[in-house]
Write an enzyme that holds these catalytic residues in place. Sequence first.
Site, mmCIF file in Angstrom:
data_model
loop_
_atom_site.group_PDB
_atom_site.id
_atom_site.type_symbol
_atom_site.label_atom_id
_atom_site.label_comp_id
_atom_site.label_asym_id
_atom_site.label_seq_id
_atom_site.Cartn_x
_atom_site.Cartn_y
_atom_site.Cartn_z
ATOM 1 N N ALA B 29 77.394 50.407 79.299
ATOM 2 C CA ALA B 29 75.957 50.646 79.462
ATOM 3 C C ALA B 29 75.630 52.123 79.437
ATOM 4 C CB ALA B 29 75.469 50.022 80.763
ATOM 5 N N GLU B 80 55.205 42.386 63.063
ATOM 6 C CA GLU B 80 56.334 41.726 62.405
ATOM 7 C C GLU B 80 56.532 40.341 62.991
ATOM 8 O OE1 GLU B 80 58.903 45.735 62.680
ATOM 9 O OE2 GLU B 80 60.027 43.902 62.330
ATOM 10 N N CYS B 112 57.140 48.492 61.337
ATOM 11 C CA CYS B 112 56.497 49.092 62.496
ATOM 12 C C CYS B 112 55.298 49.961 62.184
ATOM 13 C CB CYS B 112 57.519 49.903 63.289
ATOM 14 S SG CYS B 112 58.946 48.903 63.767
ATOM 15 N N ARG B 199 73.693 52.994 59.669
ATOM 16 C CA ARG B 199 73.376 54.421 59.681
ATOM 17 C C ARG B 199 72.410 54.784 58.555
ATOM 18 N NH1 ARG B 199 75.546 57.808 62.893
ATOM 19 N NH2 ARG B 199 75.276 59.527 61.423
ATOM 20 N N THR B 201 69.637 53.655 58.173
ATOM 21 C CA THR B 201 68.273 53.663 58.702
ATOM 22 C C THR B 201 67.861 55.047 59.178
ATOM 23 O OG1 THR B 201 69.005 53.107 60.951
ATOM 24 C CG2 THR B 201 68.469 51.271 59.502
ATOM 25 N N HIS B 234 57.034 57.422 65.705
ATOM 26 C CA HIS B 234 57.540 56.072 65.954
ATOM 27 C C HIS B 234 58.851 56.194 66.724
ATOM 28 C CE1 HIS B 234 58.896 52.034 65.597
ATOM 29 N NE2 HIS B 234 59.883 52.336 64.777
ATOM 30 N N ARG B 243 64.946 64.153 67.423
ATOM 31 C CA ARG B 243 65.587 64.810 66.288
ATOM 32 C C ARG B 243 64.560 65.154 65.220
ATOM 33 N NH1 ARG B 243 70.486 61.882 63.324
ATOM 34 N NH2 ARG B 243 70.595 63.386 61.617
ATOM 35 N N ASN B 266 61.499 49.665 72.121
ATOM 36 C CA ASN B 266 60.790 49.810 70.852
ATOM 37 C C ASN B 266 59.842 48.641 70.681
ATOM 38 O OD1 ASN B 266 59.912 49.967 68.228
ATOM 39 N ND2 ASN B 266 61.938 49.835 67.271
ATOM 40 N N SER B 296 59.831 50.389 58.374
ATOM 41 C CA SER B 296 60.950 50.196 57.462
ATOM 42 C C SER B 296 60.481 49.556 56.179
ATOM 43 C CB SER B 296 61.998 49.297 58.125
ATOM 44 O OG SER B 296 62.628 49.977 59.162
#
Lengths: 383, 343, 134
Positions: B29, B80, B112, B199, B201, B234, B243, B266, B296
């Site tokens: 966790a 969605e 999204c 990755r 994404t 988002h 980032r 999310n 996406s």
Amino acid sequence: MKVAILGVGTTKFGENWDKNLRQLAIEAGTKAIMDAGIRGRDLNAIYVGNMSAGRFVGQEHVAAMVSGELGLSIPASRIEGACASGGLALRQGLFSILSGQHDIVLVGGAEKMTDLMTDGVTSSLMGAGDQEWEAYYGVTFPSLYAMIARRHMFEFGTTREQMAKVAVKNHHNGSLNPIAQFRKEITIKQVLDSPMVADPLTLFDCSPITDGAATLILCKEELAKKYTDNPVYIIGSGQASDTLALHDRRSLTTLDATVKASKEAYRQAGITVKDIDLAEVHDCFTIGEIIATEDLGFCKKGEGGKLLDEGATEIGGRIPVNTSGGLKAVGHPVGATGVKQAVEIVLQLRGQADKRQLKDAKIGLTHNVGGSGATAVVHIFSR
Amino acid sequence: MIGIVGYGGYIPRFRIKVEEIASVWGSNAKSIKNGLMVEEKSVPSIDEDTATISVEAALNALKMAQINPQKIGAIYIGSESHPYAVKPTSTIVGEAIGVGSEFTAADTEFACKAGTAGIQMVMGLIKGGYIEYGLAIGSDTAQSKPGDALEYTAAAGGAAFIAGKKNVLAEIEGTFSCSTDTPDFWRRENVEFPRHGGRFTGIPAYFKHIISATKGLMDKLDLKQSDFDYIVFHMPNGKFPLRAAKMLDFDSEKLIPGFVVKSIGNTYSSSSLLGLVATLDIAKPGQRILLTSYGSGAGSDSFSIKVTDLIEEKRKRIKKIQDYIDDKEYVTYAKYTRLRRGI
Amino acid sequence: MGHESSVPLFWRLIKSRYQLIGTKCKTCGNVFYPPKYLCPVCRKEGKLEDIKLKKTGKIISFSIVRSAPSGFEKEVPYPVAIIELDDGPRLTSQIVDWKEEDLKIGSRVEACFRRIYTDGEEGIINYGLKFRPV
């Protein structure tokens, strides 16, 4: 008024896996016809109380089914008023004789409930409530009476123990009744510890799902002595209605329809509540009996619980209630109940109630309710 | 000026902690929480869905806007997880909030960013003089495959915006979008759970579009990083927006008020929009907010939003989104599984 | 409903169910929810018009359903209650977002829009108002 009851008949009440609706109806019917000492062709009409054969077994047109099975082409009508269907059928049979239209009629009530699973039965029974504004939200019959119970506890301090005493008393009476679904004694603790169905009502606060049928043969007063030396008479009848949905009622703790129907019945019979020796009341849930004893006038509003503490409604008490075992222990095949209640009163007044027999019962009362109180029908019987 | 006349959000009460999910799968966790920067996520009740959540958010927006709902001329709901594949959520919501029948409506889907697409659509109808007010909602009850990484973040929530020209509490100064055919995350028809490219994404998907759209907006409106007091991106997790801010040379402190992902996960079509709601709940008149959504498949809608003097009076009329975040009840994985089955 | 949900049966009541719209009799002033189509007090003298009711009220009585009717199996146990709206009429519905201590006669509640029933995997979804504690 005075209309005679010549004969009575019932099936055993319970999970009758081997019998379908028509078999149950015919069994009770033929028993009553034989008990009356008449022949089938002596009948002038048939009145059948049945709530929901359409949903339970996909069958409507139930009265025609019964007359067909009996091989009779006389007028046959089905009367529906939810759980009061049996009592309403009795009242219609009664009126048909009082009007002079018929001399001898068969009044029957029948219900076949166990062919559906429990959730299907629960759902079908909500047909007795408001489909669009109660059932739509997932309300069930136990939860409607649970809300009545909770309000009664809030307004009058009625306790769960007092409610449990109704079940204990009626199971005791049921143990003395050969047709009852439940024949074992139970304790208050068992009632309180049984699984919760809709707080605060547990499984043992609720009448069961039952198959059964009951029948009466009625005839006009002048003909009675031709058939029997021991007639019992209906001497009063009362009926009233109230709002379909519980939330529309004036009060959650009084069934106004019971009060009105009983007042009318006492008036017609020329008696007061003090003259009643015994009563079969509508204990679909234990709180039902407590409120019924108040609304029928056996005690003051709010004191129905006390009657149980005093033992007043036991066999041997000052006003025995549900000597048959009530809906609770005998079972509640919905359309049949109102007629079965009358059968018990007749047996008691005739002296044929065997182990449940009261000493010197002269005047009896039946009280049959539809839904959460939208219909109430009361009959008074006398030797 | 065209802008936001009323806004509102809604977050279901149940929460499940990362620790609770991790314990079922035997995962670590602590490292998941650090990697995703998410502590817990919101879980809808068994009788909640995108329509019910949209109604709650829309009623809040109406309460803030204090307009006659019958003046809303368009409703667009992006999700969605629309309750029906065919039968619009927007008309269910329109009926529930009393819009009458004289309006246009459609449901949108673009992962999204379906909600922000709706904002652009109502802006167009208002500017063209076709409607007086428009309602755009982003709302989701996201599903994730048990045991998949997305299970830690796929959450539920909704945000509604009423746009118009009168009594604007925040002006929408401009918008810029970037859209490409990038299959980073998808779900085929009749399949229960989405799939993603791992990755893939990241850089070719999320970052590429957020950066292009944001840069495009700033160029178009001739604004610099220092012109913005707050930024909302988002939030598929906590790390990505941080980032992105760094890659765009924004001070990451500006993300803080809108950083709802840590506490609720999310919320898909309402993720950036709930970030906007949280930011509007504390922004002062004159302050400027940058909002860039990401959907996406892929694309981003970027907006520059300037708060007016009317905001302080108007936002007092409803609960703050922080109140929804704080009103919570934890569930076990067992209960979570039961709730996910829905009715 | 325990069986196939009828589309017109459900559709007809959408406005009253979603927005808590009842009827008011202009002759006697009584307010009805669920809406009445004939004033039971005035009968032929009654004149009914729509009225939108406030969504707040208090619990008059309640119970917790533990034995489900068909179609509600996934939700048990759930509380049901008779609620008296601040505008007067009483109605029956479920209580949501509840804890034991919220279920008391007299507790204040407010309406919220929720799913009521889904007709299986393929049928329509019935929505309506349930009530939550305030």
